[in-house]
Scaffold this active site. Structure first.
Site, PDB file in Angstrom:
ATOM      1  N   HIS A  49      27.871   0.769  33.991  1.00 21.44           N
ATOM      2  CA  HIS A  49      27.133   1.099  32.764  1.00 21.44           C
ATOM      3  C   HIS A  49      27.101  -0.039  31.752  1.00 21.44           C
ATOM      4  O   HIS A  49      26.440   0.075  30.722  1.00 21.44           O
ATOM      5  CB  HIS A  49      27.714   2.345  32.088  1.00 21.44           C
ATOM      6  CG  HIS A  49      29.012   2.075  31.400  1.00 21.44           C
ATOM      7  ND1 HIS A  49      30.202   2.034  32.065  1.00 21.44           N
ATOM      8  CD2 HIS A  49      29.298   1.802  30.103  1.00 21.44           C
ATOM      9  CE1 HIS A  49      31.176   1.764  31.226  1.00 21.44           C
ATOM     10  NE2 HIS A  49      30.660   1.607  30.021  1.00 21.44           N
TER      11      HIS A  49
HETATM   12  C1  UD1 Z   1      28.872   3.029  24.987  1.00 22.41           C
HETATM   13  C2  UD1 Z   1      29.770   1.933  24.436  1.00 22.41           C
HETATM   14  C3  UD1 Z   1      30.544   1.289  25.574  1.00 22.41           C
HETATM   15  C4  UD1 Z   1      31.296   2.335  26.376  1.00 22.41           C
HETATM   16  C5  UD1 Z   1      30.337   3.423  26.821  1.00 22.41           C
HETATM   17  C6  UD1 Z   1      31.098   4.532  27.489  1.00 22.41           C
HETATM   18  C7  UD1 Z   1      28.897   0.744  22.462  1.00 22.41           C
HETATM   19  C8  UD1 Z   1      28.275  -0.492  21.977  1.00 22.41           C
HETATM   20  N1  UD1 Z   1      28.978   0.890  23.805  1.00 22.41           N
HETATM   21  O1  UD1 Z   1      27.937   2.415  25.848  1.00 22.41           O
HETATM   22  O2  UD1 Z   1      31.486   0.374  25.046  1.00 22.41           O
HETATM   23  O3  UD1 Z   1      31.869   1.703  27.496  1.00 22.41           O
HETATM   24  O4  UD1 Z   1      29.647   3.972  25.690  1.00 22.41           O
HETATM   25  O5  UD1 Z   1      30.286   5.303  28.297  1.00 22.41           O
HETATM   26  O6  UD1 Z   1      29.312   1.559  21.686  1.00 22.41           O
HETATM   27  N2  UD1 Z   1      22.410   8.179  26.624  1.00 22.41           N
HETATM   28  C9  UD1 Z   1      21.977   9.430  27.006  1.00 22.41           C
HETATM   29  N3  UD1 Z   1      22.789  10.498  26.721  1.00 22.41           N
HETATM   30  C10 UD1 Z   1      23.989  10.369  26.098  1.00 22.41           C
HETATM   31  C11 UD1 Z   1      24.403   9.091  25.715  1.00 22.41           C
HETATM   32  C12 UD1 Z   1      23.596   8.013  25.985  1.00 22.41           C
HETATM   33  O7  UD1 Z   1      20.892   9.591  27.588  1.00 22.41           O
HETATM   34  O8  UD1 Z   1      24.676  11.385  25.886  1.00 22.41           O
HETATM   35  C13 UD1 Z   1      21.539   7.021  26.974  1.00 22.41           C
HETATM   36  C14 UD1 Z   1      20.552   6.661  25.870  1.00 22.41           C
HETATM   37  O9  UD1 Z   1      19.377   6.234  26.481  1.00 22.41           O
HETATM   38  C15 UD1 Z   1      21.223   5.496  25.201  1.00 22.41           C
HETATM   39  C16 UD1 Z   1      21.965   4.823  26.347  1.00 22.41           C
HETATM   40  O10 UD1 Z   1      22.382   5.880  27.188  1.00 22.41           O
HETATM   41  O11 UD1 Z   1      20.325   4.626  24.574  1.00 22.41           O
HETATM   42  C17 UD1 Z   1      23.174   4.009  25.930  1.00 22.41           C
HETATM   43  O12 UD1 Z   1      24.077   4.800  25.138  1.00 22.41           O
HETATM   44  P1  UD1 Z   1      25.021   4.090  24.046  1.00 22.41           P
HETATM   45  O13 UD1 Z   1      25.955   5.094  23.499  1.00 22.41           O
HETATM   46  O14 UD1 Z   1      24.197   3.331  23.085  1.00 22.41           O
HETATM   47  O15 UD1 Z   1      25.783   3.003  24.877  1.00 22.41           O
HETATM   48  P2  UD1 Z   1      26.594   3.149  26.224  1.00 22.41           P
HETATM   49  O16 UD1 Z   1      25.945   2.271  27.237  1.00 22.41           O
HETATM   50  O17 UD1 Z   1      26.814   4.568  26.547  1.00 22.41           O
HETATM   51  N1  UDP Z   2      34.361   9.239  33.552  1.00 17.04           N
HETATM   52  C1  UDP Z   2      34.089  10.582  33.801  1.00 17.04           C
HETATM   53  N2  UDP Z   2      32.956  10.891  34.502  1.00 17.04           N
HETATM   54  C2  UDP Z   2      32.107   9.947  34.982  1.00 17.04           C
HETATM   55  C3  UDP Z   2      32.412   8.578  34.725  1.00 17.04           C
HETATM   56  C4  UDP Z   2      33.540   8.265  34.002  1.00 17.04           C
HETATM   57  O1  UDP Z   2      34.842  11.464  33.392  1.00 17.04           O
HETATM   58  O2  UDP Z   2      31.093  10.304  35.614  1.00 17.04           O
HETATM   59  C5  UDP Z   2      35.573   8.919  32.772  1.00 17.04           C
HETATM   60  C6  UDP Z   2      36.508   7.960  33.465  1.00 17.04           C
HETATM   61  O3  UDP Z   2      37.382   8.654  34.333  1.00 17.04           O
HETATM   62  C7  UDP Z   2      37.218   7.319  32.289  1.00 17.04           C
HETATM   63  C8  UDP Z   2      36.144   7.274  31.230  1.00 17.04           C
HETATM   64  O4  UDP Z   2      35.159   8.226  31.615  1.00 17.04           O
HETATM   65  O5  UDP Z   2      38.258   8.163  31.830  1.00 17.04           O
HETATM   66  C9  UDP Z   2      35.550   5.905  31.190  1.00 17.04           C
HETATM   67  O6  UDP Z   2      34.382   5.928  30.456  1.00 17.04           O
HETATM   68  P1  UDP Z   2      33.226   4.859  30.647  1.00 17.04           P
HETATM   69  O7  UDP Z   2      33.303   4.254  31.980  1.00 17.04           O
HETATM   70  O8  UDP Z   2      31.972   5.537  30.256  1.00 17.04           O
HETATM   71  O9  UDP Z   2      33.546   3.799  29.488  1.00 17.04           O
HETATM   72  P2  UDP Z   2      34.555   2.571  29.322  1.00 17.04           P
HETATM   73  O10 UDP Z   2      35.906   3.005  29.733  1.00 17.04           O
HETATM   74  O11 UDP Z   2      34.013   1.441  30.135  1.00 17.04           O
HETATM   75  O12 UDP Z   2      34.452   2.232  27.879  1.00 17.04           O
END
Ligand code: UD1
Ligand code: UDP
Length: 378
Positions: free
Chosen positions: A202
């Site tokens: 991601h």
């Molecule tokens: C964010 C964090 C990242 C973390 C990740 C965990 C920042 C800058 N990034 O990244 O550090 O590792 O969360 O998962 O804060 N979206 C949906 N539904 C949701 C959430 C997001 O469709 O419930 C889609 C939207 O199109 C959105 C995109 O995902 O624009 C990215 O979501 P965003 O929260 O901006 O960043 P992440 O890539 O999730």
């Molecule tokens: N995770 C989850 N379901 C998923 C993918 C990840 O519960 O489908 C959990 C994972 O076990 C970990 C956390 O989400 O505890 C990690 O989140 P993510 O990878 O989104 O973000 P990051 O840790 O890179 O910030």
């Protein structure tokens, strides 16, 4: 103490669970959800499964540009913090929710505790690296998951630094037995123990680059093994606009809840990921890990031999995929699974005027693990 805790994205819910449990024995916690993640499978499922108390406030910011999203969070959070007048604000990790919370608290003169402080990738093109640097610099209390992070902060002049271990290890220890009893994910997806690999992707650096994402698709298509891939919504959008498609051995599924994820991680032969949380969970569960990035914050998982940095070049990924042999050594680099209780103990002994010095860190006072000087400082 009245503590205002901020969460917003998937890993923060998991990190919040053990801390809330420990804090609520002695302190009053007000939970604020920024709404950064909002789909059921990215948010509410974690509150339901982990028994996290319902948020007292939901800012409902949703998705947006970095500046737009962070600004919305700050604007909506400020009146809440001003009205609640907490003694302390807690933020965790490195998301935009983390940064927004830390900045609002700092501007209102309220001390902030940062959980998972001091981690660095040394890559400032990563939005998370900017969030970490800024959050650490305005936080009063710095709780570290790893010794490397603690030494880095101490060497940089910070004083109120505590190596407490990783709250995600607390969560893993607490919920794994529940997952073993209640998750049916292996049967639902048709997977056999150790006969599949688990993939998560991601990071913006991978999803926002069609070239890097295509290389990952190419590697997974050639790995010759069943792969299960719970797809983050950001990645789903990026994959939809790629011409490349996955072969039938790569099973794309919706994001899964935490209990199912524990089981997928624990039973996988191998994990390939760009997630910070998943790299650590692979270590907790002694599952070999390939990190599909060029660098990692979690360097101890690499130096211990359980994690390999492979980037996205298909040849490099496949060579490691086929040859990885995990080591036998398994040092406790993320503490002992009691980080939440250690954080609560530090807070019980803490007042805004109280500062623990770097020397005191080594005395195991105030709920902090003893720091051992070694080759952990980068
Ligand atoms: C964010 C964090 C990242 C973390 C990740 C965990 C920042 C800058 N990034 O990244 O550090 O590792 O969360 O998962 O804060 N979206 C949906 N539904 C949701 C959430 C997001 O469709 O419930 C889609 C939207 O199109 C959105 C995109 O995902 O624009 C990215 O979501 P965003 O929260 O901006 O960043 P992440 O890539 O999730
Ligand atoms: N995770 C989850 N379901 C998923 C993918 C990840 O519960 O489908 C959990 C994972 O076990 C970990 C956390 O989400 O505890 C990690 O989140 P993510 O990878 O989104 O973000 P990051 O840790 O890179 O910030």
């Amino acid at each position: 103490m009245k503590i205002l805790s901020i969460v917003g994205a998937r890993p923060e819910f998991i990190q919040a669970a053990p801390v809330s449990l420990a804090l609520r024995g002695e302190h009053r916690e007000i939970l604020v959800h920024t709404g950064q993640h909002y789909d059921y499978l990215m948010s509410q499922t974690f509150f339901d499964e982990l028994g996290i108390p319902a948020p007292d406030y939901n800012l409902e910011v949703g998705s947006g540009s970095h500046a737009g999203q962070t600004a919305q969070m700050m604007t909506r959070l400020e009146p809440i913090v001003r009205d609640e007048q907490p003694d302390l604000v807690i933020v965790r990790g490195d998301t935009n929710s983390t940064l927004a919370g830390a900045l609002v608290a700092a501007k209102l003169g309220i001390p902030t505790a940062h959980i998972e402080a001091g981690e660095r990738s040394f890559d400032r093109s990563m939005p998370e690296e900017i969030n970490r640097l800024l959050t650490d610099s305005v936080s009063s209390l710095l709780f570290c998951a790893s010794q490397t992070a603690a030494w880095r902060l101490v060497a940089g002049g910070a004083t109120d630094v505590h190596w407490v271990g990783d709250v995600m290890l607390d969560a893993c220890r607490r919920y794994l037995p529940i997952a073993r009893r209640s998750s049916s994910i292996l049967a639902r997806v048709g997977l056999l123990d150790s006969e599949y690999s688990l993939v998560t992707i991601h990071r913006a650096a991978n999803t926002d680059s069609p070239d890097r994402l295509s290389q990952i698709v190419q590697a997974l298509n050639s790995c010759g093994e069943t792969v299960v891939f719970p797809v983050h919504p950001r990645t789903r959008h990026a994959l939809d606009s790629l011409p490349a498609r996955f072969g039938p051995h790569v099973r794309l599924i919706e994001p899964v809840g935490y209990l199912d994820m524990m089981m997928l991680e624990a039973h996988a032969r191998l994990i390939a990921t760009d997630s910070g949380g998943v790299q650590r969970e692979a270590y907790f569960l002694a599952t070999p890990c390939l990190t599909l990035r060029d660098e990692t914050e979690w360097t101890e998982t690499v130096t211990s031999g359980w994690n390999r940095l492979v980037g996205v070049d298909p040849d490099g990924i496949l060579a490691a995929w086929r040859s990885f042999v995990p080591p036998t050594e398994y040092p406790p680099i993320f503490g002992d699974g009691t980080a939440g209780a250690r954080i609560a103990a530090v807070l019980s002994a803490w007042t805004p005027s109280h500062r623990v010095t770097a020397d005191a860190i080594e005395t195991n006072g105030h709920g902090t693990l003893p720091l051992v000087r070694g080759d952990v400082w980068k």
